[in-house]
Design a protein around this motif. Structure first.
Motif, PDB file in Angstrom:
ATOM      1  N   GLU A 281       0.817  -1.213   0.000  1.00  0.00           N
ATOM      2  CA  GLU A 281       0.000   0.000   0.000  1.00  0.00           C
ATOM      3  C   GLU A 281       0.851   1.263   0.000  1.00  0.00           C
ATOM      4  O   GLU A 281       0.388   2.330  -0.422  1.00  0.00           O
ATOM      5  CB  GLU A 281      -0.947  -0.017   1.199  1.00  0.00           C
ATOM      6  CG  GLU A 281      -2.042  -1.077   1.073  1.00  0.00           C
ATOM      7  CD  GLU A 281      -3.007  -1.083   2.247  1.00  0.00           C
ATOM      8  OE1 GLU A 281      -2.783  -0.313   3.213  1.00  0.00           O
ATOM      9  OE2 GLU A 281      -3.970  -1.862   2.207  1.00  0.00           O
ATOM     10  N   SER A 282       2.105   1.153   0.465  1.00  0.00           N
ATOM     11  CA  SER A 282       3.010   2.308   0.457  1.00  0.00           C
ATOM     12  C   SER A 282       3.699   2.496  -0.898  1.00  0.00           C
ATOM     13  O   SER A 282       4.528   3.393  -1.051  1.00  0.00           O
ATOM     14  CB  SER A 282       4.061   2.156   1.558  1.00  0.00           C
ATOM     15  OG  SER A 282       3.456   2.150   2.833  1.00  0.00           O
ATOM     16  N   GLY A 283       3.377   1.609  -1.850  1.00  0.00           N
ATOM     17  CA  GLY A 283       3.882   1.776  -3.202  1.00  0.00           C
ATOM     18  C   GLY A 283       5.164   1.041  -3.521  1.00  0.00           C
ATOM     19  O   GLY A 283       5.768   1.268  -4.578  1.00  0.00           O
ATOM     20  N   HIS A 284       5.603   0.167  -2.634  1.00  0.00           N
ATOM     21  CA  HIS A 284       6.839  -0.572  -2.875  1.00  0.00           C
ATOM     22  C   HIS A 284       6.577  -1.823  -3.713  1.00  0.00           C
ATOM     23  O   HIS A 284       5.459  -2.347  -3.757  1.00  0.00           O
ATOM     24  CB  HIS A 284       7.490  -0.941  -1.543  1.00  0.00           C
ATOM     25  CG  HIS A 284       7.808   0.250  -0.685  1.00  0.00           C
ATOM     26  ND1 HIS A 284       8.790   1.150  -0.998  1.00  0.00           N
ATOM     27  CD2 HIS A 284       7.229   0.701   0.465  1.00  0.00           C
ATOM     28  CE1 HIS A 284       8.836   2.108  -0.083  1.00  0.00           C
ATOM     29  NE2 HIS A 284       7.890   1.858   0.811  1.00  0.00           N
ATOM     30  N   ASP A 285       7.622  -2.300  -4.362  1.00  0.00           N
ATOM     31  CA  ASP A 285       7.564  -3.537  -5.143  1.00  0.00           C
ATOM     32  C   ASP A 285       7.874  -4.685  -4.180  1.00  0.00           C
ATOM     33  O   ASP A 285       8.989  -4.757  -3.642  1.00  0.00           O
ATOM     34  CB  ASP A 285       8.587  -3.468  -6.277  1.00  0.00           C
ATOM     35  CG  ASP A 285       8.472  -4.626  -7.250  1.00  0.00           C
ATOM     36  OD1 ASP A 285       7.563  -5.461  -7.090  1.00  0.00           O
ATOM     37  OD2 ASP A 285       9.303  -4.701  -8.184  1.00  0.00           O
ATOM     38  N   VAL A 286       6.904  -5.561  -3.957  1.00  0.00           N
ATOM     39  CA  VAL A 286       7.017  -6.555  -2.888  1.00  0.00           C
ATOM     40  C   VAL A 286       6.924  -7.971  -3.450  1.00  0.00           C
ATOM     41  O   VAL A 286       6.063  -8.267  -4.291  1.00  0.00           O
ATOM     42  CB  VAL A 286       5.918  -6.354  -1.826  1.00  0.00           C
ATOM     43  CG1 VAL A 286       6.109  -7.328  -0.659  1.00  0.00           C
ATOM     44  CG2 VAL A 286       5.921  -4.912  -1.319  1.00  0.00           C
ATOM     45  N   LEU A 287       7.804  -8.822  -2.977  1.00  0.00           N
ATOM     46  CA  LEU A 287       7.816 -10.237  -3.350  1.00  0.00           C
ATOM     47  C   LEU A 287       7.754 -11.079  -2.084  1.00  0.00           C
ATOM     48  O   LEU A 287       8.443 -10.781  -1.104  1.00  0.00           O
ATOM     49  CB  LEU A 287       9.105 -10.563  -4.122  1.00  0.00           C
ATOM     50  CG  LEU A 287       9.340 -12.043  -4.466  1.00  0.00           C
ATOM     51  CD1 LEU A 287       8.361 -12.494  -5.544  1.00  0.00           C
ATOM     52  CD2 LEU A 287      10.785 -12.253  -4.920  1.00  0.00           C
ATOM     53  N   VAL A 288       6.946 -12.135  -2.114  1.00  0.00           N
ATOM     54  CA  VAL A 288       6.865 -13.066  -0.995  1.00  0.00           C
ATOM     55  C   VAL A 288       7.360 -14.429  -1.460  1.00  0.00           C
ATOM     56  O   VAL A 288       6.843 -14.988  -2.442  1.00  0.00           O
ATOM     57  CB  VAL A 288       5.420 -13.199  -0.459  1.00  0.00           C
ATOM     58  CG1 VAL A 288       5.359 -14.237   0.666  1.00  0.00           C
ATOM     59  CG2 VAL A 288       4.908 -11.852   0.041  1.00  0.00           C
ATOM     60  N   LEU A 289       8.364 -14.952  -0.774  1.00  0.00           N
ATOM     61  CA  LEU A 289       8.800 -16.335  -0.981  1.00  0.00           C
ATOM     62  C   LEU A 289       8.332 -17.129   0.229  1.00  0.00           C
ATOM     63  O   LEU A 289       8.719 -16.831   1.364  1.00  0.00           O
ATOM     64  CB  LEU A 289      10.324 -16.421  -1.117  1.00  0.00           C
ATOM     65  CG  LEU A 289      10.973 -15.567  -2.217  1.00  0.00           C
ATOM     66  CD1 LEU A 289      12.478 -15.844  -2.281  1.00  0.00           C
ATOM     67  CD2 LEU A 289      10.325 -15.822  -3.561  1.00  0.00           C
ATOM     68  N   ALA A 290       7.496 -18.116  -0.012  1.00  0.00           N
ATOM     69  CA  ALA A 290       6.869 -18.838   1.097  1.00  0.00           C
ATOM     70  C   ALA A 290       6.964 -20.342   0.879  1.00  0.00           C
ATOM     71  O   ALA A 290       7.017 -20.825  -0.262  1.00  0.00           O
ATOM     72  CB  ALA A 290       5.398 -18.420   1.239  1.00  0.00           C
ATOM     73  N   SER A 291       6.958 -21.059   1.980  1.00  0.00           N
ATOM     74  CA  SER A 291       6.862 -22.512   1.899  1.00  0.00           C
ATOM     75  C   SER A 291       5.439 -22.888   1.484  1.00  0.00           C
ATOM     76  O   SER A 291       4.571 -22.024   1.322  1.00  0.00           O
ATOM     77  CB  SER A 291       7.194 -23.130   3.255  1.00  0.00           C
ATOM     78  OG  SER A 291       6.149 -22.881   4.187  1.00  0.00           O
ATOM     79  N   THR A 292       5.192 -24.149   1.342  1.00  0.00           N
ATOM     80  CA  THR A 292       3.844 -24.604   0.977  1.00  0.00           C
ATOM     81  C   THR A 292       2.971 -24.822   2.208  1.00  0.00           C
ATOM     82  O   THR A 292       1.821 -25.248   2.076  1.00  0.00           O
ATOM     83  CB  THR A 292       3.914 -25.926   0.177  1.00  0.00           C
ATOM     84  OG1 THR A 292       4.620 -26.912   0.945  1.00  0.00           O
ATOM     85  CG2 THR A 292       4.627 -25.710  -1.159  1.00  0.00           C
ATOM     86  N   GLU A 293       3.495 -24.492   3.382  1.00  0.00           N
ATOM     87  CA  GLU A 293       2.723 -24.680   4.614  1.00  0.00           C
ATOM     88  C   GLU A 293       1.710 -23.555   4.787  1.00  0.00           C
ATOM     89  O   GLU A 293       2.034 -22.378   4.655  1.00  0.00           O
ATOM     90  CB  GLU A 293       3.663 -24.714   5.831  1.00  0.00           C
ATOM     91  CG  GLU A 293       2.961 -25.053   7.131  1.00  0.00           C
ATOM     92  CD  GLU A 293       3.930 -25.180   8.298  1.00  0.00           C
ATOM     93  OE1 GLU A 293       3.611 -25.890   9.256  1.00  0.00           O
ATOM     94  OE2 GLU A 293       5.016 -24.563   8.243  1.00  0.00           O
ATOM     95  N   THR A 294       0.475 -23.903   5.089  1.00  0.00           N
ATOM     96  CA  THR A 294      -0.580 -22.912   5.284  1.00  0.00           C
ATOM     97  C   THR A 294      -1.705 -23.547   6.090  1.00  0.00           C
ATOM     98  O   THR A 294      -1.622 -24.724   6.469  1.00  0.00           O
ATOM     99  CB  THR A 294      -1.101 -22.385   3.933  1.00  0.00           C
ATOM    100  OG1 THR A 294      -1.992 -21.293   4.168  1.00  0.00           O
ATOM    101  CG2 THR A 294      -1.830 -23.461   3.149  1.00  0.00           C
TER     102      THR A 294
END
Length: 380
Positions: A29-42
């Motif tokens: 929301e602050s306008g940054h370019d964001v990437l999430v690397l996540a495991s398959t756990e959820t």
């Protein structure tokens, strides 16, 4: 700025309001370019941890999410503890982040993040820790992993880490004793929440109380979470039932574990002031917290406590070291049913005490728990 959130040592759950989600959302929301690397756990079915297929998609928090499968040899139960993911280095090199937020100290890919930082010293590398003596290293296998696997990884990565951000005072103690992290490397960085302005708060409170059929004269206590024995809901209901005020209401939000379902049902049937509302989304829960007058959490810790402070609730919570920064003139720390009874009695004798306590909770939340401020902290 480019911000990479690495959720490889913890779960990342779409449509939730955990710390990982909130920080990602604020950065987007602050306008940054964001990437999430996540495991398959959820979470599966909003209740139990499980695993989904690897893949790439637009997450509900507004950032691209790469779900990465576990790599390496050995059975799955071991791979999910070692937390090796083969694609992390390539994805970081492709994204070229200015800031890396590594969520959770315990995992192999901390070395990968530290190696990237060593090649790009201008990059900020923060690591947060949720570990403490209550939830980490409690089994024999876990203790071996912490001593002979996680600690060496952390020590190897430590020279490249800018700060270890600890969610509680107990976490800081654990990081110091278990991993050998020096005090100057650690910073208090609690779980936070959304803090509504006065107008939004008043609207949410009025709307939700009206939907529940509650008048301004009624005092609402609320307890929520994945409600098992450790949450001590039964103790709360026993203490609440010792009161006689017809203006009192006790709301239960969440799913009841089978171990307490019968007893909670029995206590609720004896007291018409107790209402079980079932499971609610995070946004719905926040609205109910705005409608409540006291948040109750006498048992195991939950991020809802911080959310309740952000919703200006006085609190009645367990007397544990991690709660020390959050109870200062805005509620009660309790260790027993008797302590809870005394707190309920105090409100019954003088409900007006909650007005000042609500203001104090808002002050504490504004100082410590505003995710907008916390997200900005990670960029400097």
């Amino acid at each position: 700025m480019k911000v990479a959130h690495l959720c490889l040592s913890c779960f990342y759950i779409d449509d939730y309001r955990y710390q990982e989600n909130e920080l990602v959302r604020e950065h987007v929301e602050s306008g940054h370019d964001v990437l999430v690397l996540a495991s398959t756990e959820t979470y599966r079915d909003n209740m139990t941890l499980g695993y989904i297929a690897p893949g790439r998609y637009m997450g509900t928090d507004g950032a691209i999410v790469h779900r990465l499968e576990y790599s390496g040899i050995g059975p799955f139960f071991l791979k999910k503890k070692l937390r090796v993911h083969s694609q992390v280095s390539a994805l970081l090199n492709q994204f070229q982040p200015d800031v890396i937020m590594f969520h959770g100290l315990c995992g192999w890919e901390l070395i990968t993040a530290a190696h990237y930082k060593s090649l790009h010293p201008e990059v900020l590398l923060y690591v947060d820790s949720h570990e403490d003596a209550n939830n980490s290293g409690v089994s024999r296998l876990a203790n071996l992993l912490h001593r002979y696997y996680y600690r060496p990884i952390i020590q190897r990565a430590l020279p490249w880490i800018d700060k270890v951000l600890c969610i509680s005072l107990e976490t800081m103690d654990f990081c110091r004793s278990k991993y050998g992290i020096p005090d100057e490397m650690m910073e208090f960085f609690p779980l936070g929440g959304f803090i509504a302005d006065d107008t939004t708060y008043a609207k949410l409170r009025s709307k939700t109380r009206e939907a529940l059929g509650l008048g301004s004269h009624q005092t609402v206590f609320l307890q929520s979470g994945k409600l098992d024995v450790k949450k001590r809901l039964v103790d709360s209901l026993k203490a609440f039932s010792s009161t006689t005020s017809e203006n009192f209401v006790f709301l239960i939000i969440g799913r009841l574990h089978a171990s307490i379902e019968d007893e909670v049902g029995y206590l609720s049937s004896k007291d018409s002031r107790i209402r079980h509302l079932g499971w609610k989304t995070a946004d719905e829960l926040y609205e109910f917290l705005c409608a409540a007058d006291v948040y109750v959490q006498p048992g195991s810790q939950s991020a809802t406590m911080q959310m309740s402070l952000c919703a200006r609730c006085p609190v009645m919570i367990a007397d544990v070291p991690s709660h020390q920064p959050f109870v200062e003139g805005n509620g009660w720390k309790t260790s027993s049913v008797e302590d809870q009874i005394a707190a309920f009695d105090a409100v019954e004798k003088n409900p007006a005490i909650l007005d000042e306590m609500s203001i104090r909770s808002f002050e504490i939340a504004s100082k410590l728990l505003d995710y907008r401020r916390m997200a900005a902290r990670l960029l400097s």
